[in-house]
Scaffold this motif. Structure first.
Motif, mmCIF file in Angstrom:
data_model
loop_
_atom_site.group_PDB
_atom_site.id
_atom_site.type_symbol
_atom_site.label_atom_id
_atom_site.label_comp_id
_atom_site.label_asym_id
_atom_site.label_seq_id
_atom_site.Cartn_x
_atom_site.Cartn_y
_atom_site.Cartn_z
ATOM 1 N N MET A 46 0.819 -1.238 0.000
ATOM 2 C CA MET A 46 0.000 0.000 0.000
ATOM 3 C C MET A 46 0.840 1.271 0.000
ATOM 4 O O MET A 46 0.305 2.360 -0.162
ATOM 5 C CB MET A 46 -0.923 0.000 1.204
ATOM 6 N N GLY A 47 2.167 1.138 0.234
ATOM 7 C CA GLY A 47 2.983 2.348 0.271
ATOM 8 C C GLY A 47 2.545 3.252 1.416
ATOM 9 O O GLY A 47 2.326 2.791 2.530
ATOM 10 N N LYS A 48 2.347 4.535 1.120
ATOM 11 C CA LYS A 48 2.023 5.494 2.186
ATOM 12 C C LYS A 48 0.529 5.548 2.502
ATOM 13 O O LYS A 48 0.088 6.367 3.300
ATOM 14 C CB LYS A 48 2.540 6.875 1.796
ATOM 15 N N GLY A 66 -4.378 -2.550 5.055
ATOM 16 C CA GLY A 66 -3.239 -2.210 4.198
ATOM 17 C C GLY A 66 -2.027 -3.030 4.610
ATOM 18 O O GLY A 66 -1.681 -3.085 5.794
ATOM 19 N N ILE A 67 -1.407 -3.664 3.618
ATOM 20 C CA ILE A 67 -0.221 -4.485 3.886
ATOM 21 C C ILE A 67 0.992 -3.814 3.262
ATOM 22 O O ILE A 67 0.969 -3.476 2.072
ATOM 23 C CB ILE A 67 -0.410 -5.901 3.295
ATOM 24 N N GLU A 68 2.026 -3.630 4.070
ATOM 25 C CA GLU A 68 3.251 -3.002 3.569
ATOM 26 C C GLU A 68 4.458 -3.707 4.191
ATOM 27 O O GLU A 68 4.472 -3.999 5.380
ATOM 28 C CB GLU A 68 3.242 -1.494 3.906
ATOM 29 N N LYS A 69 5.445 -3.933 3.333
ATOM 30 C CA LYS A 69 6.606 -4.714 3.767
ATOM 31 C C LYS A 69 7.585 -3.896 4.623
ATOM 32 O O LYS A 69 8.213 -4.436 5.520
ATOM 33 C CB LYS A 69 7.316 -5.181 2.496
ATOM 34 N N TYR A 70 7.700 -2.608 4.350
ATOM 35 C CA TYR A 70 8.776 -1.841 4.981
ATOM 36 C C TYR A 70 8.279 -0.832 6.019
ATOM 37 O O TYR A 70 7.394 -0.019 5.734
ATOM 38 C CB TYR A 70 9.597 -1.108 3.914
ATOM 39 N N SER A 71 8.933 -0.867 7.181
ATOM 40 C CA SER A 71 8.598 0.069 8.266
ATOM 41 C C SER A 71 8.750 1.511 7.823
ATOM 42 O O SER A 71 7.947 2.373 8.172
ATOM 43 C CB SER A 71 9.536 -0.143 9.451
ATOM 44 N N SER A 72 9.832 1.779 7.052
ATOM 45 C CA SER A 72 10.128 3.161 6.662
ATOM 46 C C SER A 72 9.019 3.743 5.780
ATOM 47 O O SER A 72 8.875 4.960 5.688
ATOM 48 C CB SER A 72 11.455 3.218 5.912
ATOM 49 N N VAL A 73 8.223 2.873 5.146
ATOM 50 C CA VAL A 73 7.107 3.334 4.314
ATOM 51 C C VAL A 73 5.827 3.382 5.151
ATOM 52 O O VAL A 73 5.079 4.371 5.128
ATOM 53 C CB VAL A 73 6.919 2.388 3.089
ATOM 54 N N LEU A 74 5.620 2.316 5.909
ATOM 55 C CA LEU A 74 4.407 2.235 6.746
ATOM 56 C C LEU A 74 4.303 3.425 7.701
ATOM 57 O O LEU A 74 3.214 3.947 7.949
ATOM 58 C CB LEU A 74 4.433 0.904 7.517
ATOM 59 N N ARG A 95 2.427 -4.752 8.916
ATOM 60 C CA ARG A 95 3.747 -4.750 8.287
ATOM 61 C C ARG A 95 4.175 -6.199 8.094
ATOM 62 O O ARG A 95 4.375 -6.936 9.058
ATOM 63 C CB ARG A 95 4.788 -4.032 9.146
ATOM 64 N N MET A 96 4.225 -6.610 6.860
ATOM 65 C CA MET A 96 4.604 -7.991 6.566
ATOM 66 C C MET A 96 4.934 -8.126 5.083
ATOM 67 O O MET A 96 4.575 -7.272 4.275
ATOM 68 C CB MET A 96 3.460 -8.954 6.897
ATOM 69 N N ASP A 97 5.601 -9.226 4.755
ATOM 70 C CA ASP A 97 5.780 -9.587 3.358
ATOM 71 C C ASP A 97 4.545 -10.374 2.936
ATOM 72 O O ASP A 97 4.177 -11.355 3.591
ATOM 73 C CB ASP A 97 7.043 -10.457 3.215
ATOM 74 N N ALA A 98 3.918 -9.938 1.863
ATOM 75 C CA ALA A 98 2.664 -10.560 1.428
ATOM 76 C C ALA A 98 2.838 -12.025 1.029
ATOM 77 O O ALA A 98 1.838 -12.727 0.843
ATOM 78 C CB ALA A 98 2.064 -9.761 0.271
ATOM 79 N N GLU A 99 4.064 -12.493 0.933
ATOM 80 C CA GLU A 99 4.279 -13.933 0.676
ATOM 81 C C GLU A 99 3.589 -14.782 1.740
ATOM 82 O O GLU A 99 3.227 -15.919 1.488
ATOM 83 C CB GLU A 99 5.785 -14.242 0.721
ATOM 84 N N THR A 194 -3.789 6.554 -6.594
ATOM 85 C CA THR A 194 -2.753 6.243 -5.601
ATOM 86 C C THR A 194 -1.655 7.313 -5.728
ATOM 87 O O THR A 194 -1.656 8.109 -6.679
ATOM 88 C CB THR A 194 -2.137 4.848 -5.850
ATOM 89 N N GLU A 195 -0.690 7.260 -4.804
ATOM 90 C CA GLU A 195 0.415 8.226 -4.894
ATOM 91 C C GLU A 195 1.185 8.063 -6.212
ATOM 92 O O GLU A 195 1.485 9.032 -6.901
ATOM 93 C CB GLU A 195 1.375 8.038 -3.708
ATOM 94 N N TYR A 196 1.491 6.818 -6.534
ATOM 95 C CA TYR A 196 2.247 6.562 -7.761
ATOM 96 C C TYR A 196 1.420 6.916 -8.997
ATOM 97 O O TYR A 196 1.939 7.401 -9.997
ATOM 98 C CB TYR A 196 2.691 5.093 -7.828
ATOM 99 N N GLU A 197 0.137 6.676 -8.929
ATOM 100 C CA GLU A 197 -0.738 6.983 -10.070
ATOM 101 C C GLU A 197 -0.739 8.493 -10.342
ATOM 102 O O GLU A 197 -0.658 8.931 -11.493
ATOM 103 C CB GLU A 197 -2.158 6.489 -9.748
HETATM 104 N N1 SAM Z 1 0.564 1.161 -3.853
HETATM 105 C C1 SAM Z 1 1.289 2.397 -3.663
HETATM 106 C C2 SAM Z 1 0.984 3.366 -4.774
HETATM 107 O O1 SAM Z 1 0.412 2.942 -5.795
HETATM 108 O O2 SAM Z 1 1.258 4.552 -4.615
HETATM 109 C C3 SAM Z 1 2.800 2.142 -3.528
HETATM 110 C C4 SAM Z 1 3.475 1.581 -4.741
HETATM 111 S S1 SAM Z 1 5.191 1.173 -4.426
HETATM 112 C C5 SAM Z 1 5.898 1.114 -6.003
HETATM 113 C C6 SAM Z 1 5.086 -0.559 -4.033
HETATM 114 C C7 SAM Z 1 4.968 -0.823 -2.545
HETATM 115 O O3 SAM Z 1 4.738 -2.209 -2.346
HETATM 116 C C8 SAM Z 1 6.234 -0.476 -1.761
HETATM 117 O O4 SAM Z 1 5.883 0.328 -0.659
HETATM 118 C C9 SAM Z 1 6.770 -1.845 -1.344
HETATM 119 O O5 SAM Z 1 7.473 -1.777 -0.122
HETATM 120 C C10 SAM Z 1 5.514 -2.668 -1.244
HETATM 121 N N2 SAM Z 1 5.726 -4.109 -1.449
HETATM 122 C C11 SAM Z 1 6.411 -4.678 -2.459
HETATM 123 N N3 SAM Z 1 6.424 -6.020 -2.336
HETATM 124 C C12 SAM Z 1 5.717 -6.294 -1.214
HETATM 125 C C13 SAM Z 1 5.385 -7.506 -0.545
HETATM 126 N N4 SAM Z 1 5.796 -8.690 -1.012
HETATM 127 N N5 SAM Z 1 4.642 -7.435 0.581
HETATM 128 C C14 SAM Z 1 4.247 -6.235 1.058
HETATM 129 N N6 SAM Z 1 4.534 -5.052 0.476
HETATM 130 C C15 SAM Z 1 5.261 -5.081 -0.650
#
Ligand code: SAM
Length: 214
Positions: A46-48, A66-74, A95-99, A194-197
Motif C-alpha cells: 500500500m505504500g504510504k 493495508g499491507i506493507e513490507k517496509y517500516s520506513s514506508v508504513l 507490516r509484513m511480506d505478502a508472501e 494512488t500516490e504513484y498513479e
Molecule cells: N501502492 C502504492 C501506490 O500505488 O502509490 C505504492 C506503490 S510502491 C511502487 C510498491 C509498494 O509495495 C512499496 O511500498 C513496497 O514496499 C511494497 N511491497 C512490495 N512487495 C511487497 C510484498 N511482497 N509485501 C508487502 N509489500 C510489498
C-alpha cells in the motif's frame, strides 16, 4: 519507493493502535478486529496509504487492511492517520511480506484485493516475486470469497502484459482490462488515485488496469 532507515520507526509501529501486531493470530477472526461483519478489502503493497485511506473515508461499511513490507514506508501512513481529525474505525495496517498472506487470512475472509503500482521485478529469475505472478494468484485464491476480485493498476506496460498472461495461466478470468484507465469512461468511474498513479499520470503515462475473477 526510496527506502531509508528512519530512527524510531520500529518502536512507533509496535506502539501504534492502527497496526495489527502478530497478524497471524487474527486469521479467521478479522470480523472481531473490526467489531462487525462488513466485507474486507485489502491492498498489498500500500505504500504510504493514500488510496486505502480515501476508500475508507468514502466507504464506512467496508473494512480495509493495508499491507506493507517496509517500516520506513508504513510509518508515513501512520503519520497521515494521526493527522485525521476523527480516527477512521474501518482501516488498519500490517507490516509484513505478502508472501505470508495465507498465514494471516482464512479461506473466504477477504472480499477484494487491490494491487497498485506493484514493484516490477524486471529480471526473469525474480518473476515469482511479482504480486501478480501465478504463485501470488494462488495465495489470493486461498483467501478470497468465491466472487472476490483482484484489481491491479500500473503504468508499467511489461509488468501489465506479464500480469494479463499470468492471471490467465493461473486459471482466473479477466473481468475488465484497460490500457488507459483515465480515458476509459466506464472503468474510471469512482477511480481513487494512488500516490504513484498521481505521479506517473502527471508525466503523461497511461495507466493500465485489470480486474481478475475466478
Ligand atoms: N501502492 C502504492 C501506490 O500505488 O502509490 C505504492 C506503490 S510502491 C511502487 C510498491 C509498494 O509495495 C512499496 O511500498 C513496497 O514496499 C511494497 N511491497 C512490495 N512487495 C511487497 C510484498 N511482497 N509485501 C508487502 N509489500 C510489498
Amino acid at each position: 519507493m526510496r527506502l531509508r532507515h528512519i530512527p524510531g520507526a520500529e518502536k512507533q509501529i509496535e506502539e501504534s493502535t492502527f497496526v495489527i501486531q502478530e497478524p497471524e493470530q487474527k486469521k479467521g477472526c478479522w470480523a472481531e478486529v473490526f467489531g462487525n461483519e462488513n466485507p474486507i478489502h485489502i491492498e498489498v503493497g500500500m505504500g504510504k496509504g493514500k488510496f486505502l485511506m480515501e476508500l475508507a473515508q468514502q466507504n464506512p461499511d467496508i473494512n480495509y487492511v493495508g499491507i506493507e513490507k517496509y517500516s520506513s514506508v508504513l510509518i508515513r501512513a501512520l503519520e497521515k492517520m494521526e493527522e485525521e481529525e476523527t480516527p477512521l474505525p474501518n482501516i488498519c495496517f500490517i507490516r509484513m511480506d505478502a508472501e505470508d498472506i495465507v498465514k494471516v487470512f482464512a479461506k473466504n475472509e477477504v472480499d477484494r484485493i487491490y494491487l497498485n503500482f506493484s514493484d516490477p521485478w524486471p529480471k526473469d529469475r525474480h518473476a515469482k516475486r511479482r504480486l501478480t505472478s501465478k504463485e501470488f494468484m494462488a495465495r489470493y485464491d486461498q483467501i478470497l470469497v468465491p466472487d472476490g476480485q483482484v484489481e491491479f493498476k500500473t503504468d508499467n506496460r511489461p509488468l501489465f502484459d506479464f500480469s494479463v498472461e499470468s492471471v490467465k495461466e493461473a486459471g482466473w478470468q479477466l473481468k475488465a482490462v484497460t490500457y488507459d484507465l483515465h480515458h476509459d469512461e466506464e472503468l474510471v468511474q469512482g477511480n481513487v488515485m494512488t500516490e504513484y498513479e498521481e505521479r506517473f499520470s502527471a508525466k503523461g503515462n497511461p495507466i493500465h488496469k485489470l480486474i481478475a475473477v475466478r
